[in-house]
Design a protein around this motif. Structure first.
Motif, PDB file in Angstrom:
ATOM      1  N   GLY A 121      36.337  45.807  65.682  1.00 56.70           N
ATOM      2  CA  GLY A 121      35.099  45.117  65.346  1.00 56.70           C
ATOM      3  C   GLY A 121      33.908  45.667  66.115  1.00 56.70           C
ATOM      4  O   GLY A 121      33.568  46.852  66.024  1.00 56.70           O
ATOM      5  N   GLN A 128      35.983  45.540  60.761  1.00 56.27           N
ATOM      6  CA  GLN A 128      36.188  44.396  59.885  1.00 56.27           C
ATOM      7  C   GLN A 128      34.891  43.614  59.774  1.00 56.27           C
ATOM      8  O   GLN A 128      33.958  43.809  60.557  1.00 56.27           O
ATOM      9  N   GLN A 129      34.834  42.728  58.805  1.00 54.81           N
ATOM     10  CA  GLN A 129      33.667  41.891  58.642  1.00 54.81           C
ATOM     11  C   GLN A 129      33.629  40.819  59.736  1.00 54.81           C
ATOM     12  O   GLN A 129      34.681  40.361  60.198  1.00 54.81           O
ATOM     13  N   ARG A 148      33.401  37.171  61.361  1.00 61.52           N
ATOM     14  CA  ARG A 148      34.026  35.931  60.920  1.00 61.52           C
ATOM     15  C   ARG A 148      33.111  34.743  61.200  1.00 61.52           C
ATOM     16  O   ARG A 148      32.384  34.740  62.192  1.00 61.52           O
ATOM     17  N   MET A 183      35.180  48.066  54.816  1.00 58.66           N
ATOM     18  CA  MET A 183      35.144  46.862  55.641  1.00 58.66           C
ATOM     19  C   MET A 183      35.466  45.592  54.855  1.00 58.66           C
ATOM     20  O   MET A 183      35.498  44.496  55.433  1.00 58.66           O
ATOM     21  N   ARG A 221      38.239  44.685  53.797  1.00 60.81           N
ATOM     22  CA  ARG A 221      39.440  44.218  54.455  1.00 60.81           C
ATOM     23  C   ARG A 221      39.541  44.933  55.798  1.00 60.81           C
ATOM     24  O   ARG A 221      38.911  45.980  55.991  1.00 60.81           O
ATOM     25  N   PRO A 222      40.314  44.415  56.755  1.00 58.09           N
ATOM     26  CA  PRO A 222      40.447  45.125  58.036  1.00 58.09           C
ATOM     27  C   PRO A 222      40.913  46.563  57.833  1.00 58.09           C
ATOM     28  O   PRO A 222      41.923  46.815  57.171  1.00 58.09           O
ATOM     29  N   TYR A 223      40.165  47.492  58.394  1.00 62.88           N
ATOM     30  CA  TYR A 223      40.421  48.924  58.208  1.00 62.88           C
ATOM     31  C   TYR A 223      40.867  49.520  59.547  1.00 62.88           C
ATOM     32  O   TYR A 223      40.058  49.728  60.446  1.00 62.88           O
TER      33      TYR A 223
END
Length: 329
Positions: A206, A231-232, A234, A279, A281-283
Motif C-alpha cells: 500500500g 491496493q486501493q 480501505r 489496483m 484487486r491487491p496486486y
C-alpha cells in the motif's frame, strides 16, 4: 489571679517551643529552594523511543551482529551500490579477524568506538530510517523527525529508508491509520535535498510501496525475497455513524485512491490507467515483477553482480578453448 497566670504560662510555653528559630527558618527555605530548583547538571531528558516489532527478522539479525561483531557495523561496506548494513546478509563469516580490527581503529572523536546501546540509535548513526511497523501516527511522527534531523546533520549525504511495513493496514487487512500518514512521509521525502535510497527488506504494501517507489531514481532497491503490493485504500470502520458521515468518508477514500494512483504512475513510469487497472484487486509483486513494473531499479542479489562481472566474454572463452574464428563465417 495565680491560676490565670499559670494557665497563661502553660499556654505560652508550647507556643514558644514550637515556633522555629530564625536560623532553622533560613535553613528550611534553603532546602526548599534546593529541592524545587531545576538542576540542569542532573536533568536527563527522556528521548522518545520508536515502536519496534520484536519479531522483525531484520532487527533480530542486526541485534545479533551488533552483539557478536560490533566492528562489522562500525565499518560500513565500501561498495557504493550496497546500502549500509545489508552486507551482513551476504557475508558467511561475521566475526572480525584481528587484522580487520586493527585496521578499523579510528581516531575520529565524532565516531563511536562501539555500537550505541539501542538499535534505533545504531541505525540513525548509519543514516538509516527503518520503517518496520504499519504507518500509525507514532511511526509517521518519528520518520518525519528523523528525515529532518538527517538533512540538518548533512544535506549532501544520502539517506537510506529500509521498509518492512504493511502500510496503513495490518496483516489481516484492518485499517490502523489514515492514508495521510503515508502522504506525510512522502511529502517530507520530496522536500529533502538529500538523495534518498529506499530498500524493501520485507514487505512494502500500500502506502509503503509508494514510499519504496518514491526514492531517488536508480537508488531504489529490493531484497530478493521481499514482496511489494499495491491496493486501493480501505474505508475505516464506520460503526454507528450516520449514513451521511459514511458517505463523506467514502468520498475521501476515493480522493486518496486517485492521489495514490497519480503518484504511483509518476514514480513507476506507468500510465494512470495501468496503475488503476492493477489496483482494482491487491496486486502482489516479487522483486523481479516489481522491477519490471518500475517500483524498484535493482535487486540486491547475493553477489550476483560480482559473479556476472567475473564471467569472461564469449570471445575469451573461444580463445581459451583453442577455437579460432574463421573469417567469412
Amino acid at each position: 489571679m495565680i491560676v490565670g497566670t499559670m494557665m497563661a504560662a502553660n499556654v505560652r510555653v508550647p507556643m514558644l517551643l514550637s515556633s522555629p528559630s530564625p536560623s532553622s527558618t533560613r535553613r528550611g527555605c534553603r532546602n526548599l529552594r534546593t529541592s524545587c530548583s531545576f538542576n540542569a547538571a542532573t536533568y536527563k531528558p527522556k528521548i522518545p523511543m520508536p515502536p519496534l516489532n520484536p519479531n522483525d527478522p531484520f532487527l533480530s539479525k542486526l541485534a545479533s551482529v551488533a552483539a557478536s561483531s560490533p566492528q562489522t557495523l562500525l565499518n560500513p561496506s565500501s561498495n557504493k551500490d550496497m546500502p549500509p548494513y545489508l552486507d551482513i546478509f551476504d557475508s558467511p563469516n561475521l566475526m572480525a579477524t584481528p587484522a580487520q580490527v586493527e585496521r578499523s581503529v579510528s581516531y575520529n572523536e565524532h565516531r563511536p568506538r562501539r555500537p550505541p546501546p539501542d538499535l534505533p540509535s545504531l541505525l540513525l548513526h548509519g543514516r538509516i530510517i527503518y520503517i518496520g511497523m504499519p504507518l500509525v501516527p507514532a511511526v509517521t511522527e518519528l520518520v518525519v523527525a528523523e528525515l529532518m534531523y538527517l538533512q540538518y546533520m548533512d544535506p549532501k549525504e544520502p539517506i537510506y529508508i529500509y521498509i518492512n511495513s504493511t502500510g496503513t493496514t495490518r496483516d489481516d487487512g484492518e485499517t490502523v491509520g489514515m492514508e495521510t500518514e503515508g502522504f506525510a512521509i512522502y511529502d517530507a521525502m520530496m522536500q529533502l535535498k538529500n538523495e534518498i535510497h529506499t530498500v524493501a527488506v520485507g514487505a512494502a504494501i500500500g502506502q509503503a510501496c509508494l514510499l519504496l517507489s518514491a526514492g531517488t531514481p536508480g537508488r531504489r532497491f529490493m531484497m530478493p525475497h521481499a514482496k511489494a503490493m499495491i491496493q486501493q485504500p480501505r474505508v475505516p470502520s464506520s460503526g454507528l455513524m450516520p449514513a451521511s458521515d459514511v458517505l463523506i468518508r467514502a468520498k475521501e477514500v476515493i480522493i486518496n485512491r486517485d492521489i495514490l494512483v497519480k503518484l504511483l504512475a509518476k514514480h513507476t513510469g506507468n500510465s494512470e490507467e495501468t496503475v488503476a487497472s492493477v489496483m482494482k484487486r491487491p496486486y502482489y509483486m516479487d522483486s523481479t515483477k516489481a522491477k519490471e513494473f518500475g517500483v524498484i531499479d535493482k535487486i540486491l542479489w547475493r553477489g550476483q553482480e560480482k559473479v556476472m562481472a567475473d564471467v569472461a566474454a564469449p570471445e575469451d572463452w573461444d580463445k581459451g578453448a583453442g577455437i579460432k574464428v574463421v573469417d567469412g563465417f
